[in-house]
Design an enzyme around this catalytic site. Structure first.
Site, PDB file in Angstrom:
ATOM      1  N   HIS A  91     -13.364   9.225 -12.889  1.00 34.21           N
ATOM      2  CA  HIS A  91     -13.558   9.260 -11.433  1.00 34.21           C
ATOM      3  C   HIS A  91     -12.551   8.333 -10.756  1.00 34.21           C
ATOM      4  O   HIS A  91     -11.871   8.717  -9.808  1.00 34.21           O
ATOM      5  CB  HIS A  91     -14.984   8.850 -11.067  1.00 34.21           C
ATOM      6  CG  HIS A  91     -15.156   8.477  -9.620  1.00 34.21           C
ATOM      7  ND1 HIS A  91     -15.113   9.413  -8.607  1.00 34.21           N
ATOM      8  CD2 HIS A  91     -15.320   7.278  -9.008  1.00 34.21           C
ATOM      9  CE1 HIS A  91     -15.269   8.795  -7.440  1.00 34.21           C
ATOM     10  NE2 HIS A  91     -15.391   7.496  -7.659  1.00 34.21           N
ATOM     11  N   ASP A 120      15.011  18.197   6.301  1.00 41.49           N
ATOM     12  CA  ASP A 120      14.167  18.271   5.104  1.00 41.49           C
ATOM     13  C   ASP A 120      14.127  16.883   4.503  1.00 41.49           C
ATOM     14  O   ASP A 120      14.721  15.944   5.036  1.00 41.49           O
ATOM     15  CB  ASP A 120      14.754  19.282   4.090  1.00 41.49           C
ATOM     16  CG  ASP A 120      13.679  19.804   3.126  1.00 41.49           C
ATOM     17  OD1 ASP A 120      12.951  18.982   2.559  1.00 41.49           O
ATOM     18  OD2 ASP A 120      13.577  21.041   2.959  1.00 41.49           O
ATOM     19  N   TRP A 156     -11.152   2.397 -14.912  1.00 38.18           N
ATOM     20  CA  TRP A 156      -9.813   2.827 -14.495  1.00 38.18           C
ATOM     21  C   TRP A 156      -8.780   1.736 -14.727  1.00 38.18           C
ATOM     22  O   TRP A 156      -7.588   1.997 -14.746  1.00 38.18           O
ATOM     23  CB  TRP A 156      -9.823   3.260 -13.022  1.00 38.18           C
ATOM     24  CG  TRP A 156      -9.731   2.129 -12.034  1.00 38.18           C
ATOM     25  CD1 TRP A 156     -10.748   1.292 -11.666  1.00 38.18           C
ATOM     26  CD2 TRP A 156      -8.574   1.710 -11.289  1.00 38.18           C
ATOM     27  NE1 TRP A 156     -10.298   0.388 -10.747  1.00 38.18           N
ATOM     28  CE2 TRP A 156      -8.968   0.610 -10.489  1.00 38.18           C
ATOM     29  CE3 TRP A 156      -7.252   2.152 -11.208  1.00 38.18           C
ATOM     30  CZ2 TRP A 156      -8.087  -0.045  -9.636  1.00 38.18           C
ATOM     31  CZ3 TRP A 156      -6.377   1.481 -10.355  1.00 38.18           C
ATOM     32  CH2 TRP A 156      -6.807   0.399  -9.582  1.00 38.18           C
ATOM     33  N   SER A 183       6.194  10.676 -11.175  1.00 39.61           N
ATOM     34  CA  SER A 183       6.089  11.470  -9.958  1.00 39.61           C
ATOM     35  C   SER A 183       6.117  10.567  -8.724  1.00 39.61           C
ATOM     36  O   SER A 183       6.840  10.836  -7.760  1.00 39.61           O
ATOM     37  CB  SER A 183       4.793  12.283 -10.002  1.00 39.61           C
ATOM     38  OG  SER A 183       4.392  12.648  -8.714  1.00 39.61           O
ATOM     39  N   SER A 184       5.351   9.466  -8.767  1.00 39.72           N
ATOM     40  CA  SER A 184       5.317   8.559  -7.615  1.00 39.72           C
ATOM     41  C   SER A 184       6.680   7.961  -7.355  1.00 39.72           C
ATOM     42  O   SER A 184       7.095   7.804  -6.201  1.00 39.72           O
ATOM     43  CB  SER A 184       4.357   7.399  -7.846  1.00 39.72           C
ATOM     44  OG  SER A 184       3.087   7.863  -8.105  1.00 39.72           O
ATOM     45  N   HIS A 267      -2.893  -4.843  -7.386  1.00 38.59           N
ATOM     46  CA  HIS A 267      -3.149  -5.221  -6.006  1.00 38.59           C
ATOM     47  C   HIS A 267      -2.185  -4.549  -5.032  1.00 38.59           C
ATOM     48  O   HIS A 267      -2.634  -3.982  -4.046  1.00 38.59           O
ATOM     49  CB  HIS A 267      -3.248  -6.721  -5.761  1.00 38.59           C
ATOM     50  CG  HIS A 267      -3.687  -6.944  -4.357  1.00 38.59           C
ATOM     51  ND1 HIS A 267      -5.005  -6.873  -3.978  1.00 38.59           N
ATOM     52  CD2 HIS A 267      -2.982  -7.058  -3.216  1.00 38.59           C
ATOM     53  CE1 HIS A 267      -5.085  -6.973  -2.657  1.00 38.59           C
ATOM     54  NE2 HIS A 267      -3.872  -7.092  -2.178  1.00 38.59           N
ATOM     55  N   GLU A 269      -1.027  -1.801  -5.423  1.00 44.00           N
ATOM     56  CA  GLU A 269      -1.542  -0.433  -5.423  1.00 44.00           C
ATOM     57  C   GLU A 269      -2.625  -0.235  -4.366  1.00 44.00           C
ATOM     58  O   GLU A 269      -2.643   0.789  -3.683  1.00 44.00           O
ATOM     59  CB  GLU A 269      -2.088  -0.089  -6.816  1.00 44.00           C
ATOM     60  CG  GLU A 269      -2.890   1.196  -6.900  1.00 44.00           C
ATOM     61  CD  GLU A 269      -2.063   2.447  -6.658  1.00 44.00           C
ATOM     62  OE1 GLU A 269      -0.830   2.378  -6.831  1.00 44.00           O
ATOM     63  OE2 GLU A 269      -2.663   3.473  -6.292  1.00 44.00           O
ATOM     64  N   TYR A 271      -2.806  -1.614  -1.607  1.00 47.91           N
ATOM     65  CA  TYR A 271      -2.133  -1.488  -0.309  1.00 47.91           C
ATOM     66  C   TYR A 271      -1.302  -0.218  -0.212  1.00 47.91           C
ATOM     67  O   TYR A 271      -1.041   0.280   0.877  1.00 47.91           O
ATOM     68  CB  TYR A 271      -1.332  -2.755   0.010  1.00 47.91           C
ATOM     69  CG  TYR A 271      -2.292  -3.770   0.559  1.00 47.91           C
ATOM     70  CD1 TYR A 271      -2.761  -3.654   1.868  1.00 47.91           C
ATOM     71  CD2 TYR A 271      -2.831  -4.759  -0.234  1.00 47.91           C
ATOM     72  CE1 TYR A 271      -3.708  -4.507   2.360  1.00 47.91           C
ATOM     73  CE2 TYR A 271      -3.790  -5.629   0.246  1.00 47.91           C
ATOM     74  CZ  TYR A 271      -4.220  -5.495   1.552  1.00 47.91           C
ATOM     75  OH  TYR A 271      -5.181  -6.330   2.028  1.00 47.91           O
ATOM     76  N   SER A 282      -2.344   4.423  13.424  1.00 49.69           N
ATOM     77  CA  SER A 282      -1.462   3.961  14.502  1.00 49.69           C
ATOM     78  C   SER A 282      -0.808   5.120  15.239  1.00 49.69           C
ATOM     79  O   SER A 282      -0.241   4.930  16.314  1.00 49.69           O
ATOM     80  CB  SER A 282      -0.368   3.042  13.949  1.00 49.69           C
ATOM     81  OG  SER A 282      -0.944   1.983  13.239  1.00 49.69           O
ATOM     82  N   HIS A 316      -6.725 -12.564  -7.884  1.00 49.60           N
ATOM     83  CA  HIS A 316      -8.080 -12.599  -7.313  1.00 49.60           C
ATOM     84  C   HIS A 316      -8.980 -11.558  -7.985  1.00 49.60           C
ATOM     85  O   HIS A 316     -10.174 -11.552  -7.765  1.00 49.60           O
ATOM     86  CB  HIS A 316      -8.072 -12.446  -5.789  1.00 49.60           C
ATOM     87  CG  HIS A 316      -7.574 -11.129  -5.281  1.00 49.60           C
ATOM     88  ND1 HIS A 316      -6.888 -10.999  -4.103  1.00 49.60           N
ATOM     89  CD2 HIS A 316      -7.663  -9.876  -5.769  1.00 49.60           C
ATOM     90  CE1 HIS A 316      -6.582  -9.738  -3.909  1.00 49.60           C
ATOM     91  NE2 HIS A 316      -7.042  -9.026  -4.903  1.00 49.60           N
ATOM     92  N   HIS A 317      -8.387 -10.696  -8.808  1.00 46.80           N
ATOM     93  CA  HIS A 317      -9.213  -9.784  -9.602  1.00 46.80           C
ATOM     94  C   HIS A 317      -9.645 -10.427 -10.911  1.00 46.80           C
ATOM     95  O   HIS A 317     -10.316  -9.815 -11.715  1.00 46.80           O
ATOM     96  CB  HIS A 317      -8.442  -8.495  -9.909  1.00 46.80           C
ATOM     97  CG  HIS A 317      -8.120  -7.710  -8.673  1.00 46.80           C
ATOM     98  ND1 HIS A 317      -8.989  -6.809  -8.121  1.00 46.80           N
ATOM     99  CD2 HIS A 317      -7.041  -7.727  -7.857  1.00 46.80           C
ATOM    100  CE1 HIS A 317      -8.463  -6.283  -7.030  1.00 46.80           C
ATOM    101  NE2 HIS A 317      -7.272  -6.822  -6.850  1.00 46.80           N
ATOM    102  N   THR A 342      -3.634  -8.321   8.412  1.00 46.98           N
ATOM    103  CA  THR A 342      -4.575  -7.204   8.525  1.00 46.98           C
ATOM    104  C   THR A 342      -5.349  -7.318   9.830  1.00 46.98           C
ATOM    105  O   THR A 342      -5.565  -6.326  10.535  1.00 46.98           O
ATOM    106  CB  THR A 342      -5.540  -7.187   7.322  1.00 46.98           C
ATOM    107  OG1 THR A 342      -4.779  -7.344   6.129  1.00 46.98           O
ATOM    108  CG2 THR A 342      -6.305  -5.889   7.250  1.00 46.98           C
ATOM    109  N   LYS A 345      -3.410  -6.146  12.790  1.00 49.26           N
ATOM    110  CA  LYS A 345      -3.444  -4.692  12.960  1.00 49.26           C
ATOM    111  C   LYS A 345      -4.721  -4.253  13.656  1.00 49.26           C
ATOM    112  O   LYS A 345      -4.699  -3.471  14.612  1.00 49.26           O
ATOM    113  CB  LYS A 345      -3.325  -4.000  11.605  1.00 49.26           C
ATOM    114  CG  LYS A 345      -1.921  -4.084  11.071  1.00 49.26           C
ATOM    115  CD  LYS A 345      -1.798  -3.309   9.798  1.00 49.26           C
ATOM    116  CE  LYS A 345      -0.343  -3.107   9.455  1.00 49.26           C
ATOM    117  NZ  LYS A 345       0.289  -2.059  10.254  1.00 49.26           N
ATOM    118  N   ARG A 464     -21.617  -3.437 -12.256  1.00 52.47           N
ATOM    119  CA  ARG A 464     -21.053  -2.107 -12.090  1.00 52.47           C
ATOM    120  C   ARG A 464     -20.859  -1.470 -13.468  1.00 52.47           C
ATOM    121  O   ARG A 464     -20.947  -2.161 -14.485  1.00 52.47           O
ATOM    122  CB  ARG A 464     -19.726  -2.183 -11.343  1.00 52.47           C
ATOM    123  CG  ARG A 464     -18.640  -2.917 -12.106  1.00 52.47           C
ATOM    124  CD  ARG A 464     -17.454  -3.281 -11.235  1.00 52.47           C
ATOM    125  NE  ARG A 464     -16.513  -2.172 -11.067  1.00 52.47           N
ATOM    126  CZ  ARG A 464     -15.220  -2.323 -10.795  1.00 52.47           C
ATOM    127  NH1 ARG A 464     -14.714  -3.545 -10.652  1.00 52.47           N
ATOM    128  NH2 ARG A 464     -14.438  -1.296 -10.639  1.00 52.47           N
TER     129      ARG A 464
END
Ligand code: HEM
Ligand SMILES: [Cu+2]
Lengths: 551, 177
Positions: A91, A120, A156, A183-184, A267, A269, A271, A282, A316-317, A342, A345, A464
Site C-alpha cells: 500500500h 512540448d 515501505w 523513470s523519475s 525526507h 521525498e 516534499y 497557488s 527526525h525519522h 511552510t 505559504k 502502527r
C-alpha cells in the site's frame, strides 16, 4: 492568429513537422494503441501518467481497505499477519511511487508546456520511456504477491534486517524501485530542461506560474535523491545475494546505516509529494479569489528554502535509534525550522483569499480543504519534531495520522483540485459541479472520520503496522474502518464524473471557463489541440496575463 | 539558457547540454549514497558513537551489550571517560573495560567511584572481579590515570536481558575534598 489557434490535425501533423524541422520527435499519425505506446506528445503522455496514477490509486486503495477490514475489530478475521504486513508495505510503496508521484509528473507533462508557452517537453522520446517504465515496475510489485514467501513485508521503508530476510518478493520490490527511480530521474530531467530553457519570451523565471516553480524545484529534488534510494536498495540487493555487508552487523555493517541513507532520500521525498501540491493550490486559490497570488516572491523563496532544509532534517525519522543528544537537538531544531517557510505559504494563501471575491467551485473547495487539513498535518509534524515527544510517538498511529493528513488531505486533495480545474481544458467539456461538490464534501467528511481518530489511537499507544490490537482500541478503529470504506466508495463518484465529462459532461467548455485564471494554458482553445504553442505565444499575450497576475 | 527563440538544431543541442549536466548530477548522487558508507564509519569512530558490532550480532551466542555511563558529582574537578563505551559480554565470560580518570585541578584530589546498574536485576548476573571502585583513589595534581574494571558474566544470565548499563558516579572523599 496565435499559434494557439492553429489547431493541427494529428493526421496531418507529420507533414507540418518537416517544415518546422522537428526531427527529434516525429509524431506520426499514430492511431489506436500505437498512439499511446509510441506517444511522444506531452499531452498524450500526461494523460497516460494520470490514468496510470489513478489505476494505482485504486489498487493501493483496495489494499488499504484490506488493512482497514482486518482492523475493524480486534482479533484476526481475514488475513494472516504475514499477508497483512505485505498489504501495508505494498500500500505504501504503491501510493507513494505509483499514485502520487506519477500523478504530479503527469500534470507537469500536460500543463507545463501549455503554461510556459512551449511546444512540448524538451525530450519527447525520453518522455515516452519515463512513462513506459512505470507499468512494468507496477507489475513487478503485483507479481511479487504471488511468488513463494509473498511480497515484501517490512514496510515501505524496507528496513534491514527484515528486508534482508524475505524471499524473492523483496528482490522484485527492489527491481521495481530501480525502475521507478529511473523513470523519475528521466521525467525530472525533462521537467528541468523544459522549465529552464523553453519558456515563452517575456516569461522570466521570477514571472512564471507557481506550479512551474514547484515542479522545477521538485524535479531538482528528485534528481538529487532518487539515485540515493537506488543506491540504498542496491546495497540491500548485494547484501542479500552477493555477500556484501553494508547492513549486516555480522559482517561489520550496520542496519542503522540503511535508515540514514533511506531517510536522506525519504525526507526530501515527502516534499517531492508536497511541493507540487503547493504549486497547484497557488494556481487555484488566486483564480477563485479573483486576486493575484499574495507574496509571489516569498512563495518562490519559501519553496527553495523548504527544498534546501529538507536535506538537513532526515534523522527526525530516527529519533529513537539512539543518537547522541546533540544530534537529536540539531535535527529537532532544523525540523522545526521547516515549519517557518511552510507557514509563509499558508499565510500567503490565506492573504490571497483575504477580501477576494471568492467563489467555491470544486477546484477551490479542494484547495481550501487542502489549506485547512494540510495545516493540521503540519502541526502534528511539529509535535513529532520534538525529539522527547517523538521517542514516545514514533511508530504509533499518531505518525500514521500525521502523514495521511499531509499526503491524502494534502497531496491527493490538491490533485483532485487540479483535475477539476484543468478538466475543461483537457476534455473540452465542463464537469458536473454538483457531482464535484458532492465528491469534495464526501471526501472531506470521511477523510476526517478515518484519520482523525488515529491521533487518539497513537496517543494511547497503538503501534502502527499491526494486524490485531488490544480491546481498548476497538471503538476508534471501527470508526476509522467505516470512514475508510466510505471514503473509498466516494472515489467512484470522481471516476464517474471524469468519464461523464470526457463524454460531454454538462456542456462545452470555453477556452477559459474561470474568471480569475490568467495563465497561458487558458489562451489555447478547449479542448487543447494536439499541438500548441508551435510558435511561442506573442509577447502581448504573455504580458497581458502577467499583468493580471501583477508579475 | 532560454532556447525558445533559437533555431531547432541549436535549441536541441543546448537542451541536451543541460540534460547531460543533470544526468551527471544524478550519477554523482549514486556515488554519494555509497560514499555515506565509509563516511558513516569514520563519523561514528571520530565521535565515539556506538554502532552495530559483529560480536553482538550473533544471536545464538546469547551476547549481552554492556554499556558504560559516567557521571561526576557537582563541583568535583575530575573527569571519567570510558575508553570503550560499549562492550560485548557472554554468559560465563569475562568483560574488561578501561576508563580514563583525570584530576582537573592543581591540587591532589581524593575521590571514590560508586557503581550502579540499569536494569537493577542485571547486577545479580555481573560479578566484579576487579574494580577501581573497590578503593578510594587519590590523584596528584593534574594527574591522568587509566583504571579498569573486570566483570564475570554469570552462566545463568538470561538471554533476553539484552543490554545492561553500568554507571559510575565520582564523589569526593569525605572531609578531603
Ligand atoms: C511542518 C512540516 C512537517 C514536520 C515538522 C514533519 C515532521 C515529521 C516527523 C518528526 C516525522 C517522524 C515521525 C516518526 O516516525 O516518529 C514525520 C513522519 C512522516 N512525515 Fe512529516 N513532517 C512535516 C511535513 C510532512 C509533509 C509535507 C509530508 C508529505 C507530504 C510528510 C510526510 C511524512 C511521512 C510519510 C512520514 C512517515 C514516514 C514513515 O515512517 O513511514 N510530512 N514527519
Ligand atoms: Cu521527514
Amino acid at each position: 492568429m496565435t499559434a494557439a489557434t492553429e489547431t493541427l490535425n494529428p493526421i496531418q501533423g507529420g507533414h507540418a513537422d518537416e517544415a518546422h524541422g522537428h526531427d527529434d520527435h516525429g509524431h506520426h499519425a499514430s492511431t489506436g494503441w500505437r498512439r499511446w505506446v509510441y506517444a511522444t506528445n506531452h499531452k498524450d503522455i500526461g494523460t497516460l501518467y494520470l490514468w496510470f496514477a489513478f489505476t494505482m490509486f485504486i489498487v493501493g486503495g483496495l489494499m488499504a481497505l484490506g488493512i482497514r477490514a482486518e482492523l475493524f475489530t480486534p482479533g484476526l478475521q481475514f488475513w494472516q499477519p504475514e499477508f497483512f504486513n505485505q498489504l501495508t508495505t505494498l500500500h505504501g510503496i504503491i501510493m507513494v511511487f505509483g499514485a502520487i508521484m506519477p500523478a504530479f509528473t503527469g500534470l507537469a507533462n500536460w500543463m507545463l508546456p501549455l503554461m510556459l508557452g512551449a511546444p512540448d517537453m524538451a525530450f519527447a522520446r525520453m518522455n515516452n520511456w519515463s512513462f513506459w517504465l512505470l507499468p512494468p515496475s507496477a507489475l513487478l510489485l503485483v507479481i511479487s504477491l504471488f511468488v513463494p514467501g509473498g511480497a515484501a513485508a517490512g514496510g515501505w521503508t524496507l528496513y534491514p534486517p527484515l528486508s534482508l530476510q524475505f524471499g524473492m518478493g523483496m528482490d522484485l520490490a527492489i527491481f521495481s524501485v530501480h525502475l521507478l527511480g529511473l523513470s523519475s530521474i528521466m521525467g525530472s530531467i525533462n521537467i528541468v530542461v523544459t522549465v529552464l530553457n523553453m519558456r515563452a519570451p517575456g516569461m522570466t523565471l521570477m514571472r512564471m506560474p507557481m506550479f512551474a516553480w514547484t515542479s522545477l524545484v521538485t524535479a531538482y529534488l528528485l534528481i538529487a535523491v532518487a539515485p540515493v534510494l537506488a543506491g540504498a536498495v542496491t546495497m540491500l540487493l548485494t547484501d542479500r545475494h552477493f555477500g556484501t555487508h553494508f547492513f549486516k552487523a555480522v559482517g561489520g555493517g550496520d542496519p542503522v546505516l540503511f535508515q540514514h541513507i533511506f531517510w536522506f532520500f525519504g525526507h526530501p521525498e515527502v516534499y517531492i509529494m508536497a511541493l507540487p501540491a503547493f504549486g497547484i493550490v497557488s494556481q487555484i486559490i488566486p483564480a477563485f479569489a479573483r486576486k493575484p497570488l499574495f507574496g509571489y516572491h516569498s512563495m518562490v523563496y519559501a519553496t527553495a528554502s523548504i527544498a534546501i532544509l529538507s536535506f538537513m532534517v532526515w534523522a527526525h525519522h530516527m529519533f529513537s535509534v539512539g543518537m547522541p543528544a546533540t544530534a537529536q537537538l540539531f535535527f529537532m531544531f532544523m525540523t522545526m525550522l521547516i515549519a517557518v517557510p511552510t507557514g509563509v505559504k499558508v499565510f500567503n494563501w490565506i492573504a490571497t483569499m483575504w477580501q477576494g471575491s471568492m467563489s467555491f467551485e470544486t477546484p477551490m473547495l479542494f484547495a481550501v480543504g487542502f489549506v485547512c487539513l494540510f495545516t493540521v498535518g503540519g502541526f502534528s509534524g511539529l509535535v513529532l519534531s520534538i525529539a522527547p515527544v517523538d521517542t514516545q510517538m514514533h511508530d504509533t498511529y499518531y505518525v500514521v495520522a500525521h502523514f495521511h493528513y499531509v499526503l491524502v488531505a494534502g497531496a491527493l486533495f490538491s490533485l483532485f483540485g487540479a483535475v477539476y480545474y484543468w478538466l475543461p481544458k483537457w476534455t473540452g467539456y465542463m464537469y458536473s459541479e454538483r457531482m464535484g461538490k458532492f465528491h469534495f464534501w464526501w471526501s472531506m467528511i470521511w477523510f476526517n472520520v478515518t484519520f482523525f481518530p488515529m491521533h487518539f489511537l497513537g496517543l494511547a499507544g497503538m503501534p502502527r503496522r499491526i494486524p490485531d490490537y488490544p480491546l481498548q482500541f476497538t471503538d476508534f478503529n471501527t470508526l476509522a474502518s467505516v470512514g475508510a470504506f466510505c471514503f473509498g466508495l466516494g472515489q467512484l463518484i470522481f471516476l464517474y464524473n471524469v468519464i461523464h465529462t470526457i463524454r460531454g459532461g454538462v456542456g462545452k467548455a470555453p477556452a477559459n471557463p474561470w474568471e480569475g485564471s490568467h495563465t497561458l494554458e487558458w489562451e489555447v482553445p478547449s479542448p487543447a489541440p494536439h499541438h500548441t504553442w508551435e510558435t511561442p505565444p506573442a509577447r502581448e499575450v504573455v504580458e497581458k496575463g502577467l499583468k493580471e497576475q501583477l508579475l | 539558457m532560454n532556447t525558445a527563440a533559437m533555431p531547432a538544431v541549436e535549441r536541441d543541442r543546448a537542451n541536451r547540454r543541460t540534460a547531460i549536466k543533470l544526468g551527471i548530477a544524478a550519477a554523482a548522487m549514486v556515488g554519494f549514497a555509497y560514499g555515506m558508507v565509509p563516511f558513516y564509519n569514520v563519523f561514528c569512530e571520530a565521535l565515539g558513537l556506538d554502532r552495530a558490532r559483529p560480536e553482538l550480532a550473533d544471536v545464538h551466542a546469547a551476547a549481552m551489550r554492556v554499556e558504560f555511563d559516567t557521571n561526576v558529582s557537582a563541583g568535583l574537578p575530575a573527569r571519567l571517560t570510558p575508553l570503550q563505551p560499549v562492550v560485548a559480554g557472554r554468559a560465563g565470560g569475562l568483560v574488561k573495560a578501561r576508563f580514563r580518570l583525570e584530576n582537573l585541578s592543581d591540587a591532589p584530589l581524593g575521590l571514590r567511584a560508586v557503581p550502579s546498574y540499569a536494569p537493577e536485576r542485571a547486577g545479580r548476573f555481573l560479578t566484579k572481579m576487579e574494580c577501581f571502585c573497590f578503593n578510594a583513589l587519590t590523584l596528584a595534581a593534574r594527574e591522568t590515570r587509566e583504571v579498569t574494571v573486570v566483570l564475570l558474566v554469570d552462566e545463568a544470565m538470561p538471554a533476553e536481558l539484552g543490554a545492561v548499563t553500568l554507571s559510575y558516579t565520582l564523589f569526593p572523599l569525605e572531609g578531603k575534598a
